[in-house]
Scaffold this active site. Structure first.
Site, PDB file in Angstrom:
ATOM      1  N   GLY A 171       6.560   5.504  -9.106  1.00 16.11           N
ATOM      2  CA  GLY A 171       5.796   5.268 -10.327  1.00 16.11           C
ATOM      3  C   GLY A 171       5.869   3.837 -10.812  1.00 16.11           C
ATOM      4  O   GLY A 171       5.107   3.421 -11.679  1.00 16.11           O
ATOM      5  N   ASN A 172       6.804   3.030 -10.263  1.00 18.30           N
ATOM      6  CA  ASN A 172       6.932   1.625 -10.647  1.00 18.30           C
ATOM      7  C   ASN A 172       5.909   0.724  -9.961  1.00 18.30           C
ATOM      8  O   ASN A 172       5.764  -0.439 -10.335  1.00 18.30           O
ATOM      9  CB  ASN A 172       8.335   1.092 -10.314  1.00 18.30           C
ATOM     10  CG  ASN A 172       9.332   1.317 -11.433  1.00 18.30           C
ATOM     11  OD1 ASN A 172      10.265   2.093 -11.294  1.00 18.30           O
ATOM     12  ND2 ASN A 172       9.129   0.648 -12.553  1.00 18.30           N
ATOM     13  N   SER A 173       5.217   1.223  -8.928  1.00 17.26           N
ATOM     14  CA  SER A 173       4.251   0.393  -8.205  1.00 17.26           C
ATOM     15  C   SER A 173       3.248  -0.233  -9.160  1.00 17.26           C
ATOM     16  O   SER A 173       2.627   0.453  -9.972  1.00 17.26           O
ATOM     17  CB  SER A 173       3.480   1.246  -7.186  1.00 17.26           C
ATOM     18  OG  SER A 173       4.251   1.519  -6.062  1.00 17.26           O
ATOM     19  N   ASP A 227      -1.982  -6.430  -1.123  1.00 17.57           N
ATOM     20  CA  ASP A 227      -1.721  -5.257  -1.954  1.00 17.57           C
ATOM     21  C   ASP A 227      -1.884  -5.550  -3.437  1.00 17.57           C
ATOM     22  O   ASP A 227      -1.130  -5.053  -4.270  1.00 17.57           O
ATOM     23  CB  ASP A 227      -0.321  -4.690  -1.676  1.00 17.57           C
ATOM     24  CG  ASP A 227      -0.189  -3.246  -2.147  1.00 17.57           C
ATOM     25  OD1 ASP A 227      -1.223  -2.575  -2.314  1.00 17.57           O
ATOM     26  OD2 ASP A 227       0.945  -2.787  -2.359  1.00 17.57           O
ATOM     27  N   GLY A 233     -10.599 -15.769  15.247  1.00 14.05           N
ATOM     28  CA  GLY A 233     -10.912 -14.804  16.296  1.00 14.05           C
ATOM     29  C   GLY A 233     -10.034 -14.891  17.529  1.00 14.05           C
ATOM     30  O   GLY A 233     -10.551 -15.027  18.650  1.00 14.05           O
ATOM     31  N   VAL A 234      -8.721 -14.823  17.332  1.00 15.69           N
ATOM     32  CA  VAL A 234      -7.800 -14.830  18.468  1.00 15.69           C
ATOM     33  C   VAL A 234      -6.838 -13.650  18.344  1.00 15.69           C
ATOM     34  O   VAL A 234      -6.654 -13.078  17.265  1.00 15.69           O
ATOM     35  CB  VAL A 234      -6.983 -16.137  18.539  1.00 15.69           C
ATOM     36  CG1 VAL A 234      -7.887 -17.320  18.812  1.00 15.69           C
ATOM     37  CG2 VAL A 234      -6.159 -16.349  17.275  1.00 15.69           C
ATOM     38  N   HIS A 247      -2.571  -0.259  -3.326  1.00 14.37           N
ATOM     39  CA  HIS A 247      -2.279   1.107  -2.873  1.00 14.37           C
ATOM     40  C   HIS A 247      -2.218   2.110  -4.027  1.00 14.37           C
ATOM     41  O   HIS A 247      -2.318   3.311  -3.801  1.00 14.37           O
ATOM     42  CB  HIS A 247      -0.980   1.142  -2.055  1.00 14.37           C
ATOM     43  CG  HIS A 247       0.282   1.043  -2.851  1.00 14.37           C
ATOM     44  ND1 HIS A 247       1.059  -0.099  -2.889  1.00 14.37           N
ATOM     45  CD2 HIS A 247       0.925   1.939  -3.636  1.00 14.37           C
ATOM     46  CE1 HIS A 247       2.109   0.124  -3.643  1.00 14.37           C
ATOM     47  NE2 HIS A 247       2.052   1.340  -4.117  1.00 14.37           N
TER      48      HIS A 247
END
Length: 394
Positions: free
Chosen positions: A235-237, A162, A293-294, A132
């Protein structure tokens, strides 16, 4: 005689007047002249006790751990062109939920820029950060600990965990961080978070490991978080969560907050998962996961009763099966209750996602289902899990 005394008295009075005038002028224009002499006289009479610094660290200091790891933590600056206006709906940024971007983006009508962190993990210039942080960025700059700023290239990213991998080209890169072992991490261990909160510069905060293996949080598709109370802020991401030996044990990802700031509940992606994703990206350009595919649905007490299932049945209801998909070709039908994959119990939807994702496409998955009160075993050949569509705010 009398006139002589008057003369001396007048001279004395004039002298005192001149001295007082001079003192007034000094006190008004140069008061430090007076204070310095006063302080000097006080210092001469005061005895102060000072410690003798022997070069040793204070007891309990984490200086050496920070010294080892901090140079490998970088600041990431991204920018993207003016976004297109959204149709309908408003922003949900005020929701007291998990702050992926930590509230560090400007209003949407302006060209967008954001701030994050990353961790240099190899001498070749590879950097781990959050998906992100760099999602949809047109331009990515990385600021190194020595002040240099270089352009970064996105090697690949995985929105479902992520994690993103960047690469920079520069001479004399800082020493990469040492990867730790998740097995060495325990609840109650002291940990340190390093990043660039609010853009003030590299900052270290400390806390403990509050929980391990935290899932069902609702942040990512595949979750296995380290929870910590170390202060994590905007800002720590993408920054580093390290142990007291300076080893990287997690990538800081999100906080739970109703005001955008730290409330003592932060989450980091464990290094073993981040490393696995990075290696898959470097090998294949993306992360490949199994898929059948369920459309699964968690079993509630009411739903179990309506289906006539035995009390305390654990599993997931397959309310939908993709026509022509791997599960359908294996004989799975809508309404089946999946209770195990390859002999391992399936307890809920998130558990099913993890079980199937770990089976490489093209391999067989043995599915145990309940159908009309009978237990049936079916074989499905897994396909490749489709890449999720980009969400508007993640």
């Amino acid at each position: 005689m009398h006139s002589s005394l008057q003369k001396y008295w007048l001279l004395f009075a004039q002298t005192v007047t001149v001295m007082l005038a001079a003192l007034f002028i000094v006190a008004t224009l140069k008061p430090e002249w007076l204070s310095e002499s006063r302080v000097g006289s006080l210092v001469d009479t005061v005895s102060l006790r000072e410690s003798n610094y022997d070069g040793q660290l204070s007891p309990g200091s984490y200086h050496e751990a920070v010294k080892r790891s901090m140079p490998a933590v970088v600041n990431i600056f991204t920018s993207k062109a003016k976004p297109k206006p959204r149709k309908g709906g408003g922003s949900n940024s005020a929701d007291p939920l998990f702050k992926f971007f930590f509230g560090d983006q400007p209003p949407e009508e302006e060209p967008s820029s954001s701030l994050g962190s990353g961790v240099l993990v190899s001498p070749e210039g590879y950097i781990l950060t959050n998906h992100h942080v760099i999602s949809d960025a047109d331009d990515i700059d990385v600021a190194l600990s020595d002040g240099r700023k270089v352009k970064a290239q996105v090697i690949g990213s995985d929105p479902e965990t992520d994690i993103a991998v960047l690469k920079i080209e520069a001479k004399k890169l800082p020493t990469p961080i040492t990867l730790g072992k998740v097995e060495s991490v325990h609840v109650g261990d002291v940990v340190l978070a390093i990043g660039n909160p609010f853009g003030v510069g590299q900052t270290v905060t400390s806390g403990i490991v509050s929980a391990l293996g935290r899932d069902h949080v609702g942040i990512n598709t595949f979750e296995n978080f380290i929870q910590t109370d170390a202060a994590i802020n905007p800002g720590n991401s993408g920054g580093a969560l390290i142990d007291t030996r300076g080893n990287l044990i997690g990538i800081n990802t999100a906080i739970y907050s109703n005001n955008g700031g730290s409330m003592g509940i932060g989450f980091a992606i464990p290094i073993n998962l981040a490393k696995q994703v990075m290696e898959s990206i470097l090998s294949n350009g993306s992360v490949t996961r199994g898929w059948i595919g369920v459309e699964p649905q968690n079993l509630s007490k009411e739903l179990s009763e309506s289906l006539g299932l035995p009390v305390n049945t654990e599993g997931v209801l397959l309310s939908g099966v993709l026509e022509g998909g791997p599960a359908a070709r294996g004989g799975v039908k809508p309404g089946d209750v999946l209770i195990a994959v390859n002999g391992n119990p399936t307890k809920d939807v998130r558990g099913l996602l993890n079980q199937i994702a770990q089976i490489s496409p093209g391999n067989q998955a043995k599915l145990t289902v309940l159908r009309k009160g009978k237990e049936i075993e079916l074989i499905a050949q897994t396909g490749k899990r489709p890449r999720p569509k980009q969400q508007s705010n993640q």
